[in-house]
Design a protein around this motif. Structure first.
Motif, PDB file in Angstrom:
ATOM      1  N   MET A 224     -47.353 -25.651  83.800  1.00  0.00           N
ATOM      2  CA  MET A 224     -47.170 -25.848  82.367  1.00  0.00           C
ATOM      3  C   MET A 224     -46.010 -26.796  82.077  1.00  0.00           C
ATOM      4  O   MET A 224     -46.065 -27.586  81.128  1.00  0.00           O
ATOM      5  CB  MET A 224     -46.957 -24.507  81.669  1.00  0.00           C
ATOM      6  N   GLN A 225     -44.961 -26.708  82.893  1.00  0.00           N
ATOM      7  CA  GLN A 225     -43.840 -27.642  82.719  1.00  0.00           C
ATOM      8  C   GLN A 225     -44.291 -29.079  82.950  1.00  0.00           C
ATOM      9  O   GLN A 225     -43.901 -29.991  82.220  1.00  0.00           O
ATOM     10  CB  GLN A 225     -42.709 -27.291  83.698  1.00  0.00           C
ATOM     11  N   VAL A 226     -45.131 -29.259  83.965  1.00  0.00           N
ATOM     12  CA  VAL A 226     -45.633 -30.607  84.256  1.00  0.00           C
ATOM     13  C   VAL A 226     -46.528 -31.095  83.122  1.00  0.00           C
ATOM     14  O   VAL A 226     -46.389 -32.233  82.632  1.00  0.00           O
ATOM     15  CB  VAL A 226     -46.400 -30.622  85.594  1.00  0.00           C
ATOM     16  N   LEU A 227     -47.464 -30.241  82.678  1.00  0.00           N
ATOM     17  CA  LEU A 227     -48.377 -30.630  81.591  1.00  0.00           C
ATOM     18  C   LEU A 227     -47.610 -30.907  80.303  1.00  0.00           C
ATOM     19  O   LEU A 227     -47.928 -31.833  79.556  1.00  0.00           O
ATOM     20  CB  LEU A 227     -49.409 -29.533  81.357  1.00  0.00           C
ATOM     21  N   GLY A 228     -46.585 -30.091  80.032  1.00  0.00           N
ATOM     22  CA  GLY A 228     -45.809 -30.262  78.804  1.00  0.00           C
ATOM     23  C   GLY A 228     -44.949 -31.510  78.807  1.00  0.00           C
ATOM     24  O   GLY A 228     -44.525 -31.972  77.746  1.00  0.00           O
ATOM     25  N   SER A 229     -44.666 -32.065  79.987  1.00  0.00           N
ATOM     26  CA  SER A 229     -43.829 -33.266  80.068  1.00  0.00           C
ATOM     27  C   SER A 229     -44.632 -34.561  79.956  1.00  0.00           C
ATOM     28  O   SER A 229     -44.054 -35.635  79.832  1.00  0.00           O
ATOM     29  CB  SER A 229     -43.058 -33.270  81.394  1.00  0.00           C
ATOM     30  N   ILE A 230     -45.967 -34.448  79.996  1.00  0.00           N
ATOM     31  CA  ILE A 230     -46.804 -35.654  79.900  1.00  0.00           C
ATOM     32  C   ILE A 230     -46.815 -36.135  78.452  1.00  0.00           C
ATOM     33  O   ILE A 230     -47.092 -35.366  77.532  1.00  0.00           O
ATOM     34  CB  ILE A 230     -48.243 -35.364  80.380  1.00  0.00           C
ATOM     35  N   GLU A 231     -46.523 -37.401  78.246  1.00  0.00           N
ATOM     36  CA  GLU A 231     -46.449 -37.972  76.905  1.00  0.00           C
ATOM     37  C   GLU A 231     -47.584 -38.971  76.681  1.00  0.00           C
ATOM     38  O   GLU A 231     -47.994 -39.678  77.606  1.00  0.00           O
ATOM     39  CB  GLU A 231     -45.101 -38.667  76.683  1.00  0.00           C
ATOM     40  N   PHE A 232     -48.082 -38.994  75.439  1.00  0.00           N
ATOM     41  CA  PHE A 232     -49.146 -39.916  75.050  1.00  0.00           C
ATOM     42  C   PHE A 232     -48.676 -40.725  73.852  1.00  0.00           C
ATOM     43  O   PHE A 232     -48.006 -40.199  72.961  1.00  0.00           O
ATOM     44  CB  PHE A 232     -50.420 -39.148  74.668  1.00  0.00           C
ATOM     45  N   ASN A 233     -49.038 -41.985  73.851  1.00  0.00           N
ATOM     46  CA  ASN A 233     -48.725 -42.851  72.721  1.00  0.00           C
ATOM     47  C   ASN A 233     -49.955 -42.915  71.826  1.00  0.00           C
ATOM     48  O   ASN A 233     -50.955 -43.546  72.163  1.00  0.00           O
ATOM     49  CB  ASN A 233     -48.339 -44.255  73.209  1.00  0.00           C
ATOM     50  N   ILE A 234     -49.882 -42.225  70.683  1.00  0.00           N
ATOM     51  CA  ILE A 234     -51.008 -42.168  69.756  1.00  0.00           C
ATOM     52  C   ILE A 234     -50.582 -42.811  68.444  1.00  0.00           C
ATOM     53  O   ILE A 234     -49.706 -42.288  67.739  1.00  0.00           O
ATOM     54  CB  ILE A 234     -51.472 -40.719  69.520  1.00  0.00           C
ATOM     55  N   GLN A 235     -51.196 -43.940  68.136  1.00  0.00           N
ATOM     56  CA  GLN A 235     -50.944 -44.666  66.893  1.00  0.00           C
ATOM     57  C   GLN A 235     -49.451 -44.901  66.668  1.00  0.00           C
ATOM     58  O   GLN A 235     -48.912 -44.714  65.589  1.00  0.00           O
ATOM     59  CB  GLN A 235     -51.530 -43.904  65.707  1.00  0.00           C
TER      60      GLN A 235
END
Length: 416
Positions: free
Chosen positions: A355-366
């Motif tokens: 969950m720590q790994v998934l929560g650290s993934i960032e996406f650039n949306i608009q």
């Protein structure tokens, strides 16, 4: 009783310690199953909660409109409710749309400590700029109250709702609409309503792209400006209500509709199709990830089955010493339960790390940075532990039954 339990637990732990490799494999199987259960459920439930929060906050929790679900019966039908009455060739009365006595409804809602109500009027105009024309659905609002009822202001890329009060003829539209018309902040446009009223509107705010419910073909103006454009002074056709407890919206909407007669839609009713899809989605999700835990329990079944097969002579000796069949079942069930407990703890650690790994993934949306919404509640940990322990007990109990059915006389006679 406690001494007997300690004795049986000690025997179970001794059996486990003798088979280190199988024990580690069984624990790893449960741990991996629990870890991925937590990661997948956190991601799925987190995205669902985020979606539901968007549904709740994007619009008022209850919307009272100037519609009536069932048409008013004709006088003849009301006069003879149980008779075979057929009404033909009657002329319908044209009534002015709008919510009657809306000020009284507003006062009644405002008397509640857990509710805020905002009046609005919707209509349509045609915008004209430099030979270009676009149809715009306008919503007249009171900015100060509307900001308390919906989260419309957070979707503004430029400007504020309050600008509608400080600028004569101010309008807020979406970036898509502004792009089609070739205008930007501060530009002035001509607006003509269906009743032929023409005004000039000045852009005082822009909704960011991708907010279809706000910016695609709709815009916001001051309530009195909308009333003037549509030639409906002192008229509103919608009341939005925000509650402290959004999940009470359905019951309150029913009471409001019964009291005032106007259609009152809760956010649950407006989003019923989406909510039913989420239920189906949850059933599929929990079925799939529960299958992972079920497969992990086969490792425990293998360990306990092997232990029963290898300890048949020890089982016979224990029976001859006075241990009951229930005691023998308890020993092997404790083996499986202990393996599952250690596996669950390992799985919790693995799940937390995932969950720590998934929560650290960032996406650039608009143009804005977003992260994955995750449900990190203890409830998910409890579900994973409960499902794993239940599966482990069943997996251990099946071979434990065979241990309880061992005849000590046959075993000892065959060993002589």
């Amino acid at each position: 009783m406690l001494r007997r339990f300690s004795l049986l637990l000690g025997i179970a732990l001794r059996h486990i310690s003798k088979r280190k490799r199988q024990t580690m494999v069984a624990i790893a199987g449960v741990g991996i199953g629990v870890g991925f259960f937590l990661a997948v459920s956190a991601l799925m439930i987190g995205s669902q909660n985020d979606f539901v929060e968007t549904l709740i906050d994007a619009a008022p929790h209850i919307i009272i409109s100037d519609e009536i679900r069932s048409p008013t019966p004709q006088p003849a039908v009301r006069a003879f409710p149980d008779a075979a009455v057929e009404v033909r060739h009657y002329k319908t009365r044209n009534e002015v749309r709008g919510i009657k006595d809306w000020q009284g409804i507003m006062r009644a809602i405002g008397a509640r400590s857990d509710a805020v109500a905002s009046p609005s009027l919707s209509g349509a105009v045609t915008l004209r700029v430099g030979g270009r024309e676009e149809a715009l659905a306008i919503v007249g609002i009171e900015p100060g109250i509307e900001a308390q009822v919906s989260d419309v202001e957070q979707y503004l890329k430029e400007g504020r709702l309050r600008n509608l009060e400080t600028t004569q003829g101010g309008v807020i539209i979406g970036e898509e609409m502004a792009s089609r018309l070739g205008v930007r902040m501060g530009d002035i446009m001509a607006a003509t309503s269906a009743r032929g009223v023409t005004r000039t509107l000045k852009i005082v705010g822009l909704f960011e792209r991708g907010r279809g419910q706000f910016g695609g073909s709709s815009g916001y103006v001051l309530l009195r400006e909308a009333q003037s454009l549509t030639s409906q002074p002192f008229v509103i056709n919608r009341i939005g209500i925000r509650l402290d407890d959004p999940y009470a919206a359905e019951d309150i909407a029913k009471r409001l509709e019964t009291r005032y007669g106007y259609k009152a839609e809760s956010w649950q009713e407006r989003s019923a199709d989406f909510l039913s899809l989420l239920v189906t989605r949850n059933v599929i999700m929990y079925t799939v990830i529960s299958a992972i835990l079920l497969v992990a329990s086969f490792g425990i079944y293998t360990v306990v089955s092997t232990s029963v097969a290898d300890k048949r002579r020890d089982i016979a000796i224990m029976r001859s010493m006075g241990f009951s069949s229930g005691d023998l079942q308890a020993v092997f069930v404790m083996e499986g339960f202990t393996l599952a407990c250690v596996g669950v703890l390992a799985g919790w650690g693995l799940g937390f790390a995932l969950m720590q790994v998934l929560g650290s993934i960032e996406f650039n949306i608009q143009g804005s940075t977003e992260t994955m919404p995750l449900d990190r509640s203890f409830f998910q940990y409890a579900i994973s532990a409960g499902a794993s322990l239940f599966s482990a007990i069943i997996a251990a109990w099946l071979p434990a039954r065979k241990a309880a059915q061992v005849d000590p006389v046959d075993i000892l006679r065959g060993a002589v």
